[in-house]
Design an enzyme around this catalytic site. Structure first.
Site, PDB file in Angstrom:
ATOM      1  N   TYR A 175       7.846   7.071  17.299  1.00  0.00           N
ATOM      2  CA  TYR A 175       8.056   7.115  15.839  1.00  0.00           C
ATOM      3  C   TYR A 175       9.258   8.000  15.517  1.00  0.00           C
ATOM      4  O   TYR A 175      10.130   7.633  14.724  1.00  0.00           O
ATOM      5  CB  TYR A 175       6.786   7.655  15.181  1.00  0.00           C
ATOM      6  CG  TYR A 175       6.841   7.759  13.674  1.00  0.00           C
ATOM      7  CD1 TYR A 175       6.868   6.615  12.882  1.00  0.00           C
ATOM      8  CD2 TYR A 175       6.861   8.996  13.033  1.00  0.00           C
ATOM      9  CE1 TYR A 175       6.904   6.700  11.495  1.00  0.00           C
ATOM     10  CE2 TYR A 175       6.895   9.098  11.643  1.00  0.00           C
ATOM     11  CZ  TYR A 175       6.915   7.943  10.881  1.00  0.00           C
ATOM     12  OH  TYR A 175       6.959   8.041   9.517  1.00  0.00           O
ATOM     13  N   SER A 211       0.833  -1.203   0.000  1.00  0.00           N
ATOM     14  CA  SER A 211       0.000   0.000   0.000  1.00  0.00           C
ATOM     15  C   SER A 211       0.873   1.260   0.000  1.00  0.00           C
ATOM     16  O   SER A 211       2.096   1.181   0.087  1.00  0.00           O
ATOM     17  CB  SER A 211      -0.925   0.016   1.228  1.00  0.00           C
ATOM     18  OG  SER A 211      -0.200   0.400   2.372  1.00  0.00           O
TER      19      SER A 211
HETATM   20  N1  LIG Z   1       2.195   8.727   4.882  1.00  0.00           N
HETATM   21  C1  LIG Z   1       2.944   9.681   5.391  1.00  0.00           C
HETATM   22  O1  LIG Z   1       2.469  10.806   5.619  1.00  0.00           O
HETATM   23  C2  LIG Z   1       4.408   9.422   5.651  1.00  0.00           C
HETATM   24  C3  LIG Z   1       5.208  10.536   5.936  1.00  0.00           C
HETATM   25  C4  LIG Z   1       6.573  10.348   6.182  1.00  0.00           C
HETATM   26  C5  LIG Z   1       7.103   9.072   6.146  1.00  0.00           C
HETATM   27  N2  LIG Z   1       6.304   8.000   5.885  1.00  0.00           N
HETATM   28  C6  LIG Z   1       6.947   6.667   5.861  1.00  0.00           C
HETATM   29  O2  LIG Z   1       6.646   6.028   4.642  1.00  0.00           O
HETATM   30  C7  LIG Z   1       6.709   4.609   4.814  1.00  0.00           C
HETATM   31  C8  LIG Z   1       5.499   3.980   4.147  1.00  0.00           C
HETATM   32  O3  LIG Z   1       4.328   4.378   4.815  1.00  0.00           O
HETATM   33  P1  LIG Z   1       2.939   4.681   4.077  1.00  0.00           P
HETATM   34  O4  LIG Z   1       2.627   6.090   4.307  1.00  0.00           O
HETATM   35  O5  LIG Z   1       2.954   4.166   2.712  1.00  0.00           O
HETATM   36  O6  LIG Z   1       1.935   3.844   5.015  1.00  0.00           O
HETATM   37  P2  LIG Z   1       1.040   2.548   4.742  1.00  0.00           P
HETATM   38  O7  LIG Z   1       0.108   2.796   3.620  1.00  0.00           O
HETATM   39  O8  LIG Z   1       0.485   2.199   6.073  1.00  0.00           O
HETATM   40  O9  LIG Z   1       2.093   1.434   4.275  1.00  0.00           O
HETATM   41  C9  LIG Z   1       3.075   0.957   5.155  1.00  0.00           C
HETATM   42  C10 LIG Z   1       3.645  -0.356   4.678  1.00  0.00           C
HETATM   43  O10 LIG Z   1       4.612  -0.792   5.626  1.00  0.00           O
HETATM   44  C11 LIG Z   1       4.374  -2.125   6.032  1.00  0.00           C
HETATM   45  N3  LIG Z   1       4.214  -2.199   7.492  1.00  0.00           N
HETATM   46  C12 LIG Z   1       3.391  -1.470   8.246  1.00  0.00           C
HETATM   47  N4  LIG Z   1       3.453  -1.851   9.522  1.00  0.00           N
HETATM   48  C13 LIG Z   1       4.329  -2.849   9.584  1.00  0.00           C
HETATM   49  C14 LIG Z   1       4.810  -3.660  10.627  1.00  0.00           C
HETATM   50  N5  LIG Z   1       4.386  -3.549  11.891  1.00  0.00           N
HETATM   51  N6  LIG Z   1       5.711  -4.598  10.342  1.00  0.00           N
HETATM   52  C15 LIG Z   1       6.149  -4.748   9.069  1.00  0.00           C
HETATM   53  N7  LIG Z   1       5.705  -4.018   8.037  1.00  0.00           N
HETATM   54  C16 LIG Z   1       4.814  -3.071   8.291  1.00  0.00           C
HETATM   55  C17 LIG Z   1       3.091  -2.569   5.381  1.00  0.00           C
HETATM   56  O11 LIG Z   1       3.475  -3.593   4.520  1.00  0.00           O
HETATM   57  P3  LIG Z   1       2.896  -5.046   4.590  1.00  0.00           P
HETATM   58  O12 LIG Z   1       1.730  -5.052   5.533  1.00  0.00           O
HETATM   59  O13 LIG Z   1       2.496  -5.285   3.190  1.00  0.00           O
HETATM   60  O14 LIG Z   1       4.025  -5.881   5.008  1.00  0.00           O
HETATM   61  C18 LIG Z   1       2.595  -1.410   4.548  1.00  0.00           C
HETATM   62  O15 LIG Z   1       2.457  -1.750   3.195  1.00  0.00           O
HETATM   63  C19 LIG Z   1       6.811   4.356   6.311  1.00  0.00           C
HETATM   64  O16 LIG Z   1       8.149   4.038   6.641  1.00  0.00           O
HETATM   65  C20 LIG Z   1       6.434   5.700   6.929  1.00  0.00           C
HETATM   66  O17 LIG Z   1       7.073   5.910   8.166  1.00  0.00           O
HETATM   67  C21 LIG Z   1       4.964   8.151   5.643  1.00  0.00           C
END
Ligand SMILES: NC(=O)c1ccc[n+]([C@@H]2O[C@H](COP(=O)([O-])OP(=O)(O)OC[C@H]3O[C@@H](n4cnc5c(N)ncnc54)[C@H](OP(=O)(O)O)[C@@H]3O)[C@@H](O)[C@H]2O)c1
Length: 280
Positions: A155, A16
């Site tokens: 975090y 995702s």
């Molecule tokens: N969205 C934002 O605003 C934002 C901002 C700054 C940084 N980020 C960073 O971007 C990255 C991706 O996040 P996203 O925004 O795309 O969120 P997301 O839609 O929730 O996707 C996160 C992905 O990480 C994996 N994941 C989540 N929790 C996990 C756990 N406990 N153990 C192992 N895998 C886990 C999941 O993969 P599976 O379930 O498929 O394994 C999921 O596909 C993260 O590192 C987040 O910190 C996000």
């Protein structure tokens, strides 16, 4: 794709959000992508895109929190598809709550996924990269890898740790042909908020934060209105992968850029006062 350009890209957490956008965008640009998730069925929407557009994306189950899963899966993927040229350490989640409400187990779990797992993955792909004198590692951090905001302590700690490690590795690996790069997005429209974990004791009545905590939570939700499409991150990742000389840090979105500039140039006491007034 020329011989010098990287070919095989591995993306964690590709089911995702940012990971999925990166996997699909890079495959559309001609890269051979391995999209991983803890659970293969979660990658069905990626597989649908592969079928519809004939993209070169292989899907694989990889539990980044399991040493065995990484030790078994990475060599298998290399033997099947060749050396991993680009690692995108993307999988991660947020743990929310006042720091004193967070249990040690909750903090350990946050660090395990957001810090130890990316470290373990880097260790798994590095031997081949070192042999080839080339490779790119992109660690998806956050603007909260530079700025500590209230109620996000766990975090923030995990992303600060990732940033520190990346900074050292960047310098030691650069002469050996390996590029370590940090990406620091601001708000991106994904399932991040939905998947955010709240510390089990975050709302315990014996906590004293009251209105501040309530404001922190509502402000945080309000700021998500600024969220941008994850394709923005994917495009930046693509430009990093194509570059022989990428910068170390890339911030994404205006609020992240403004935050990074303020953290750097405004005196700390003033900046913290601004942060407390704008975040809770
Ligand atoms: N969205 C934002 O605003 C934002 C901002 C700054 C940084 N980020 C960073 O971007 C990255 C991706 O996040 P996203 O925004 O795309 O969120 P997301 O839609 O929730 O996707 C996160 C992905 O990480 C994996 N994941 C989540 N929790 C996990 C756990 N406990 N153990 C192992 N895998 C886990 C999941 O993969 P599976 O379930 O498929 O394994 C999921 O596909 C993260 O590192 C987040 O910190 C996000």
């Amino acid at each position: 794709m020329s011989e010098n350009n990287p070919k095989n890209v591995l993306v964690t957490g590709a089911s995702s959000g940012i990971g999925k956008a990166c996997a699909i965008y890079l495959a559309k640009k001609g890269y051979s992508v391995i999209a991983t998730s803890r659970s293969l069925p979660k990658l069905s929407s990626v597989e649908k895109v592969v079928q519809d557009h004939g993209l070169d994306i292989k899907t694989a189950e990889l539990d980044i929190n399991s040493e065995n899963s990484i030790e078994d899966t990475i060599p298998y993927l290399v033997s099947e598809h060749g050396v991993i040229d680009v690692l995108i350490n993307n999988a991660g989640y947020g743990l929310w709550g006042p720091a004193d409400s967070i249990s040690i187990a909750e903090m350990e779990s946050q660090m395990k996924t957001n810090f130890f797992a990316p470290f373990r993955l880097m260790k798994a792909v590095l031997p081949d990269m070192l042999n080839n004198h080339s490779g790119t590692i992109i660690n998806i951090s956050s603007i909260l890898g530079r700025i500590g905001t209230p109620f996000n302590g766990a975090y923030v700690a995990s992303k600060f740790a990732m940033e520190g490690l990346s900074e050292s590795m960047r310098i030691e690996l650069w002469p050996l042909g390996i590029r370590v790069v940090l990406l620091e997005p601001g708000y991106i429209k994904t399932d991040f908020h939905k998947n955010q974990v709240t510390a089990s004791k975050a709302y315990s009545t014996n906590l004293r934060y009251g209105k501040i905590q309530y404001n922190g939570e509502t402000q945080n939700r309000a700021y998500f209105m600024l969220s941008q499409n994850p394709i923005k991150v994917a495009k930046k990742v693509h430009s990093i992968v194509r570059s022989n000389n990428p910068k170390f840090r890339y911030t994404i979105n205006k609020e992240a850029m403004i935050g990074a500039l303020c953290a750097r140039f405004i005196p700390e006491r003033i900046f913290q006062s601004i942060l407390s007034r704008t975040t809770m």
